[in-house]
Each structure stands twice: as C-alpha cells, then as structure tokens.
Design a protein around this motif. Structure first.
Motif, PDB file in Angstrom:
ATOM      1  N   THR A  16       0.843  -1.188   0.000  1.00 18.22           N
ATOM      2  CA  THR A  16       0.000   0.000   0.000  1.00 18.22           C
ATOM      3  C   THR A  16       0.878   1.237   0.000  1.00 18.22           C
ATOM      4  O   THR A  16       2.097   1.159   0.172  1.00 18.22           O
ATOM      5  N   LEU A  17       0.259   2.381  -0.212  1.00 17.81           N
ATOM      6  CA  LEU A  17       0.914   3.679  -0.077  1.00 17.81           C
ATOM      7  C   LEU A  17       0.286   4.405   1.102  1.00 17.81           C
ATOM      8  O   LEU A  17      -0.926   4.363   1.289  1.00 17.81           O
ATOM      9  N   ARG A  18       1.087   5.082   1.868  1.00 15.50           N
ATOM     10  CA  ARG A  18       0.554   5.894   2.953  1.00 15.50           C
ATOM     11  C   ARG A  18       0.003   7.197   2.378  1.00 15.50           C
ATOM     12  O   ARG A  18       0.520   7.736   1.398  1.00 15.50           O
ATOM     13  N   LEU A  37       6.255   1.976  -1.674  1.00 14.22           N
ATOM     14  CA  LEU A  37       5.271   1.018  -1.187  1.00 14.22           C
ATOM     15  C   LEU A  37       5.675   0.521   0.188  1.00 14.22           C
ATOM     16  O   LEU A  37       6.856   0.318   0.475  1.00 14.22           O
ATOM     17  N   VAL A  38       4.670   0.315   1.039  1.00 15.15           N
ATOM     18  CA  VAL A  38       4.926  -0.240   2.369  1.00 15.15           C
ATOM     19  C   VAL A  38       4.018  -1.443   2.564  1.00 15.15           C
ATOM     20  O   VAL A  38       2.955  -1.540   1.949  1.00 15.15           O
ATOM     21  N   GLN A  94       2.201  -1.724   9.259  1.00 10.05           N
ATOM     22  CA  GLN A  94       1.757  -0.386   9.649  1.00 10.05           C
ATOM     23  C   GLN A  94       0.939  -0.439  10.930  1.00 10.05           C
ATOM     24  O   GLN A  94      -0.052  -1.168  11.022  1.00 10.05           O
ATOM     25  N   PRO A  95       1.344   0.306  11.957  1.00  8.16           N
ATOM     26  CA  PRO A  95       0.650   0.222  13.252  1.00  8.16           C
ATOM     27  C   PRO A  95      -0.825   0.594  13.176  1.00  8.16           C
ATOM     28  O   PRO A  95      -1.644   0.030  13.897  1.00  8.16           O
ATOM     29  N   GLU A  96      -1.191   1.539  12.299  1.00  9.05           N
ATOM     30  CA  GLU A  96      -2.592   1.950  12.208  1.00  9.05           C
ATOM     31  C   GLU A  96      -3.475   0.807  11.708  1.00  9.05           C
ATOM     32  O   GLU A  96      -4.631   0.685  12.115  1.00  9.05           O
ATOM     33  N   ALA A  97      -2.908  -0.017  10.825  1.00  9.68           N
ATOM     34  CA  ALA A  97      -3.683  -1.132  10.295  1.00  9.68           C
ATOM     35  C   ALA A  97      -4.016  -2.130  11.400  1.00  9.68           C
ATOM     36  O   ALA A  97      -5.157  -2.588  11.523  1.00  9.68           O
ATOM     37  N   LYS A 109      -7.806  -4.432  15.444  1.00  9.53           N
ATOM     38  CA  LYS A 109      -8.122  -4.748  16.834  1.00  9.53           C
ATOM     39  C   LYS A 109      -9.418  -4.052  17.269  1.00  9.53           C
ATOM     40  O   LYS A 109     -10.239  -4.634  17.982  1.00  9.53           O
ATOM     41  N   LEU A 110      -9.586  -2.808  16.843  1.00 10.84           N
ATOM     42  CA  LEU A 110     -10.802  -2.068  17.183  1.00 10.84           C
ATOM     43  C   LEU A 110     -12.026  -2.767  16.607  1.00 10.84           C
ATOM     44  O   LEU A 110     -13.044  -2.936  17.289  1.00 10.84           O
TER      45      LEU A 110
END
Length: 530
Positions: A258-260, A268-269, A274-277, A282-283
């Motif tokens: 993905t791209l941020r 690409l990362v 990615q911590p947000e993912a 979890k949410l």
C-alpha cells in the motif's frame, strides 16, 4: 452507486489484502462537468421531445444501418427483475429501431449469481453484445483474457464521439488494459468519499448527534448505547471495513502493499507492518466481541441490513444525495419500518481512484457479431435524454407523473430500477425523484471537480505473471475470511495468515508488485522516494 450493496467477492487473497488495506467494491466514473444532451455525429438527431421519429433511418451520418440488428445486453440486478420490464423493453425497442434499426434483448442476472453465470458465459464463448463491466466485477481480468472487444481510438472517434467528450483523457485511460480501451464509463460521481449513514429517526429519538462523529473511536460509545436501548437493531454494519476510505492507506489491488496517505513518498509499504492497520483491526474485532457486529456475520452473508432498516450505522462510500437514494430504495421494501429514514455525513475528502471511472462501465463482448452497432447504441444510450429516462424510470403517465420539467413522482407498483439508476449510463440526464435536491447534479459536479487524484492513479497490477501463486494464495488463506468481518483476533490470526501466505508464494507476488511499481514510476519519470 451501489447502494452499497453491490459488493464484490474477489479472490480471497485480494479480499484479505484489501480488507487489511482499504476497499472492496464499489462503484464510479467521470471528469465531466458539462454533460452534453445534444445528438452526436453518430447519433440520429431529428428526435422530438417525446422521442418519436418520422421514419426509420437507413444510415446515420454516412454509417450504414440498413441491416436490422438485435443486441443482447447483460445487466446486473440486486433483487427481482423490474416490474413491467417487458413493456419497457418494447418501448425501448420501438425507439432504438427508429433511431438505429436496432433492438435490444435485455437479460438480467442477480448480483448473487453474477460471477458464476458470467464466468460460464465467457468460458464457453457465448455470443452476446454488451455487458455491465464495473471495476469491482473482474473488468481488467476479463479484458486481459480476451473477453471484451477493443475499442480503438478511431472507433471511439467514429462511433462514440459525444461520449468521448463526456470524459477527460485520464478517465478514458482508466478503461485501458495494456494500453487499449475496453469499456465505456458510466457518467456519475467520479469521486470517492467515505462517511457515516445512520438511522436519523433513531438518532433523533435519543438525542445523538452523528454529524460530530468522525472516527470509529468516536462512534464506539454511541454503538454501546444503541445496543442497550435498541436491542433489535444491529449497531453497525460489519461489511463496512474500517480501513476503507483512504483514511490511512491507498489501495493498490496488489498484494499486501500500500501507499501511505500522510506523506508524499511513492514508496510502497507492507500493510501488515503499519501500526494503524493493526490498531483498526483490533478495534473492529473489539466491536464484534462487544456485540456491535452481527454474531452470524460469517455464515449469513446475504443479510440486507440497509433495505430492511435493521442497522443503525454504516461506514460507506458516499456522494451528495446518497442518503436520499438509500431512502428511496428502502421505502420499496415492506420490511423497512414506516418512519425510518437515513441521513449521511461525508467524513473524508473526495478523491479519484483508478476504479472510480469504472464503477458502472459497459463493455462490448469480443464474441459480438455487431460491435459497431453496439457502439452506436452506447452513444445513444449515453447522450439521449428520452432513452435515458425511459430505461431508468419507464413511461410518463404509466410509471411516473412528471411534476416539472426535470422532476417526476414514481407511481407505486410500476416499473422502477429501485436504486440502480447509478448503473445505467449517464446519470446527469436522469429526472429528479422525490427527496432529491433541485441542485443534485450541480452538487455532483462540485463533488467531482473537488476530488484529489490518488498517488497511484494510472497503476494497474497485471496478475498474469503470478497467476499460479495467486491461485495458491486463495486456496491457502480461505480459513481467514472471517477476519474481513472483524470476527477473528488479529493478534492470533494475522501471524498465521502471513505464514500461510509465505508458504503459498507471497514473496514472488511481492517481488512482482515491486517490479511493476518501479516500471510505472519510471514511465512517469519518478522514483519511490519522490
């Protein structure tokens, strides 16, 4: 678009990748600020306001149409075939025969059966002429396999000149597969924005202000309250994956890369890193454990929460007036509560994706015996106001009452596409319906023109070099499908998913994604860190 509710069942590998990235379906096209309602050079122009023609034409601007032709057209439906469809088809054919010496054989396929039936048609090389071919129903894959007819630049100029003018070059480029055009876009909202749709009657009852809700963290206490005071309602629709909406990441439809969206880097990362993912996964799983999501979400995939009014809130792709469309569609469902009404709040900025132009596109089959006549029909379909509204709303005085120059009142129980108007051609020609703003199309134009192109605009991952690995990934990761609906603990199952993916050939897929991405950037004179 769809009512949402047109959701793709992509290969599980890509579904999980998109899940953990951003998006599945949905459908939409554009770059058009000024829809042109006049006849094109390939479209008969001597049409009276009531759609009647003095004589059937034998040619159209030098194009011979003396041979009568019937075109078979496959279209998707999200329920029953529209009432009185045969009567409407008779009226359509009277008009198209006068205009183009052409009649239409319309075939409907329900969304639930679409993939199976269409795959069988394409595999056996069934002869037909046109088909609904949105980005979220295997458009590029089918085009790569030779299922669709190539629309050459010369053909576009000759048979579809007015339709060509409806869209920017960038939108037409999105219909290309390996440099060739394979579809005619639908003309509607070309931008994609996300936000909340909710039961306004319920929110008003309990003094809930949903316009202040911007994030999934914001909505959590509201969902807890709804679960307590309205136990018969599902607090939130599980299909509305929280990573969708370009809030953190930009979907590539290419593995787990993905791209941020929070920087200018073109590097690409890996989504999993990615911590947000992980936080959002979890949410979402927490919502499931707290009972905000249906417990049977994994086993009963055909439950229609929106049109039955059984859900309080949904995070979905929005556009101006989407709530009015949802209300109009749901009011026709006997299960929808009498006093129920939806409202919406767009949260994200609008943006244009690679798939935006193709949310309701039409392709010509490579098995068509009359592709030129099919293009001429599509030119008429996209630019003729009478035909557009006949297809969308039926016959004046029978299916609707015209209350002003551009506004109608549908007649109960008569022909209706029931919220599917977005899928049929050029929405800017549609009559306005009850509940829709007088300036709806002006709002659409402003929405489209304000949209920001995604960083990956123009990049399409070619799956063919790693088709074997992708098939293996689909088989190997099927047990993790429930993660899409928030039903599995990501701390436990995400490592298992990654392990299975690696064993099935994910490393090779990742290498191919990176190779194609580097080539794409090089073609634009860019590098990953620019």
């Amino acid at each position: 678009m769809v009512n949402k509710k047109a959701r793709s069942t992509r290969s599980l590998f890509f579904m999980l990748a998109l899940v953990l990235i951003t998006s599945m379906l949905a459908a939409c096209s554009g770059g058009n600020d000024k829809p042109n309602n006049s006849a094109s050079s390939a479209t008969p122009s001597n049409t009276s306001g009531n759609g009647k023609e003095d004589t059937a034409k034998q040619e159209v601007d030098g194009i011979d149409i003396s041979k009568p032709v019937t075109l078979k057209w496959y279209m998707m439906t999200f329920g029953e075939i529209p009432a009185d469809q045969d009567r409407i088809l008779t009226a359509i054919n009277k008009y198209t025969q006068e205009k183009l010496n052409t009649t239409i054989d319309m075939e409907y396929i329900d969304v639930g059966s679409w993939d199976t039936k269409v795959n069988a048609m394409l595999t056996t090389r069934e002869e037909f002429d046109m088909i609904f071919a949105p980005s979220w129903r295997w458009f590029r894959s089918n085009a790569q396999k030779g299922a669709y007819y190539e629309i050459t630049p010369d053909a576009l100029d000759k048979y579809l000149p007015q339709t060509k003018a409806l869209f920017t070059d960038a939108i037409w480029d999105s219909t290309k597969v390996k440099g060739k055009y394979y579809a005619v876009p639908g003309n509607k909202d070309i931008a994609e924005a996300w936000g909340w749709v909710w039961r306004k009657d319920i929110a008003d009852k309990y003094g809930i202000d949903m316009t202040k809700v911007k994030t999934f963290q914001d909505i959590e206490p509201i969902l807890a309250k709804i679960k307590e005071v309205e136990p018969d309602l599902v607090p939130i629709d599980e299909n509305q994956e929280p990573l969708r909406g370009r809030t953190y990441f930009e979907t590539l439809n290419a593995g787990n890369w993905t791209l941020r969206t929070d920087n200018d880097s073109m590097e690409l990362v890996k989504l999993y890193d990615q911590p947000e993912a992980l936080e959002m996964r979890k949410l979402w799983y927490g919502f499931y454990k707290k009972g905000f999501i249906r417990k049977d979400a994994a086993t009963k995939r055909d439950v229609d929460l929106i049109n039955t009014g059984k859900v309080f809130a949904s995070w979905m792709q929005l556009k101006p007036g989407k709530d009015a469309e949802l209300n109009a569609a749901a009011k026709g469902n006997p299960a929808f509560p009498k006093d129920a009404v939806y409202a919406q709040n767009i949260v994200t900025e609008p943006y244009i994706t690679n798939d935006a132009a193709l949310g309701s596109s039409t392709a010509i089959s490579s098995t068509s015996k009359n592709p030129e006549r099919a293009m001429m029909f599509l030119e008429l379909y996209m630019n003729d106001k009478y035909l557009n509204n006949l297809i969308n709303f039926g016959e004046e005085g029978v299916d609707y009452t015209k209350v002003s120059d551009n506004r109608i009142e549908p007649i109960e129980g008569k022909y209706s596409l029931k919220g599917m108007n977005w899928a049929y051609g050029n929405q800017f020609l549609n009559y306005l319906q009850p509940g829709e703003a007088d300036d709806k199309w002006e709002q659409f134009k402003a929405f489209n023109s304000s949209a920001i192109p995604v960083k990956s605009l123009g990049f399409f991952f070619d799956e063919e070099p790693v088709r074997k690995e992708l098939n293996a990934l689909t088989a190997a990761t099927s047990e993790f499908a429930a993660m899409y609906w928030g039903l599995l603990d990501p701390d436990v199952y995400l490592p298992k998913l990654e392990k299975k993916e690696k064993a099935a050939g994910m490393d090779k897929v990742n290498e191919e994604v990176q190779r194609q991405w580097a080539e794409f950037l090089a073609s634009k004179g860019q590098t990953a860190n620019q």
